[in-house]
Design a protein around this motif. Structure first.
Motif, mmCIF file in Angstrom:
data_model
loop_
_atom_site.group_PDB
_atom_site.id
_atom_site.type_symbol
_atom_site.label_atom_id
_atom_site.label_comp_id
_atom_site.label_asym_id
_atom_site.label_seq_id
_atom_site.Cartn_x
_atom_site.Cartn_y
_atom_site.Cartn_z
ATOM 1 N N LYS A 165 0.837 -1.211 0.000
ATOM 2 C CA LYS A 165 0.000 0.000 0.000
ATOM 3 C C LYS A 165 0.867 1.255 0.000
ATOM 4 C CE LYS A 165 -0.857 -0.151 4.993
ATOM 5 N NZ LYS A 165 -1.857 -0.279 6.030
ATOM 6 N N LYS A 203 -1.946 2.273 -5.078
ATOM 7 C CA LYS A 203 -2.981 3.102 -4.456
ATOM 8 C C LYS A 203 -4.194 2.216 -4.255
ATOM 9 C CE LYS A 203 -1.647 7.465 -6.636
ATOM 10 N NZ LYS A 203 -0.729 7.139 -7.726
ATOM 11 N N ARG A 204 -4.664 2.116 -3.026
ATOM 12 C CA ARG A 204 -5.809 1.238 -2.749
ATOM 13 C C ARG A 204 -7.114 1.944 -3.078
ATOM 14 N NH1 ARG A 204 -5.054 -1.506 2.965
ATOM 15 N NH2 ARG A 204 -5.049 0.635 3.656
ATOM 16 N N GLY A 205 -8.123 1.147 -3.451
ATOM 17 C CA GLY A 205 -9.464 1.681 -3.671
ATOM 18 C C GLY A 205 -9.652 2.340 -5.020
ATOM 19 N N GLY A 248 -6.577 -7.311 -0.493
ATOM 20 C CA GLY A 248 -6.245 -5.893 -0.478
ATOM 21 C C GLY A 248 -6.017 -5.311 0.900
ATOM 22 N N THR A 249 -6.438 -6.025 1.928
ATOM 23 C CA THR A 249 -6.246 -5.571 3.314
ATOM 24 C C THR A 249 -6.307 -6.791 4.226
ATOM 25 O OG1 THR A 249 -6.997 -3.966 4.964
ATOM 26 C CG2 THR A 249 -8.722 -5.142 3.772
#
Length: 193
Positions: free
Chosen positions: A63, A85-87, A113-114
Motif C-alpha cells: 500500500k 494506491k488502494r481503492g 487488499g487488506t
C-alpha cells in the motif's frame, strides 16, 4: 549480499523459531519464469513470512501509505516492494506488476487488499485476476494459517499451480479469475487447518 537477502536472513533467524514456522509445498513454486503468488492476509508480518518461506525472491505490491513513512520509503524499493494506491485502479502499479511477471520474476499479492479482521478469507479484488489473465505467469495459491502468537505453530502452504489455460482461452473476466484463485486459497486453508 543485497538488502532483500539480508532482510530474508534476519527475518528467517527471528521469525522462523518465534512462530515455529512450517512450510508446506515450496516445491510448487516453479524455479524459473513468471509466478503470480496469491495469499490470504491475516497479519502485518505476512509479507516477510511468505518471503522467507519462498525459495525465490518475491516482488510485493504494498500500500502506497507505507512509502510515505520516513524509514520505509527508502527500504521498501530496496527489497523489491512497489506502491499501489488502494481503492482505485492504479495504472502504474498494474504496469509495474505486469513487468515483474514478464521479466520472469515472482509477484506476491494479497488479493483481499487488506488484512482480514476475523481471520476468515475475504473477498478478492480483481487485480489478481487481471495479472493472471494478462500474462502467462504460473499462478500459485498460498495459505497462511495462524495464529500469530509467540511459539505457536504457524503454517505457510503453497498449493499446486492453477491451470488458467481455459480461463485465458475464453477471455474470462478478471473477477472470475480472482474468484478461482480465492477458491483455491480457501481449499488450502480448509485442508491444512
Amino acid at each position: 549480499m543485497n538488502l532483500y537477502n539480508l532482510g530474508k536472513a534476519l527475518c528467517n533467524g527471528v521469525l522462523r523459531p518465534l512462530h515455529r514456522l512450517e512450510v508446506i509445498g515450496a516445491e510448487n513454486i516453479p524455479t524459473t519464469g513468471g509466478v503470480l503468488l496469491c495469499s490470504n492476509h491475516i497479519d502485518n508480518l505476512d509479507p516477510p513470512i511468505v518471503g522467507i518461506s519462498s525459495p525465490r525472491t518475491i516482488h510485493f505490491m504494498a500500500k502506497e501509505e507505507l512509502f510515505r513513512l520516513p524509514i520505509l520509503k527508502s527500504i521498501l524499493p530496496s527489497i523489491n516492494a512497489f506502491p499501489v494506491k488502494r481503492g482505485m485502479s492504479d495504472k502504474q502499479a498494474l504496469r509495474t506488476g505486469l513487468q515483474v511477471l514478464k521479466d520472469g520474476n515472482v509477484l506476491g499479492l494479497f488479493p483481499e487488499g487488506t488484512r482480514s479482521k476475523t481471520g476468515e478469507l475475504g473477498q478478492g479484488l480483481s487485480g489478481a485476476g487481471f495479472f493472471a489473465l494478462r500474462t502467462d505467469a504460473t499462478v500459485v495459491p498460498c495459505a497462511i494459517i495462524g495464529p500469530y502468537k509467540m511459539f505457536k505453530p504457524l503454517k505457510v502452504v503453497f498449493g499446486k499451480p492453477l491451470d488458467f489455460h481455459e480461463l485465458r482461452e475464453r477471455k474470462a473476466t478478471a473477477d472470475e479469475a480472482t474468484e478461482s484463485i480465492m477458491n483455491s486459497i480457501q481449499e488450502l486453508l480448509e485442508k491444512n487447518k
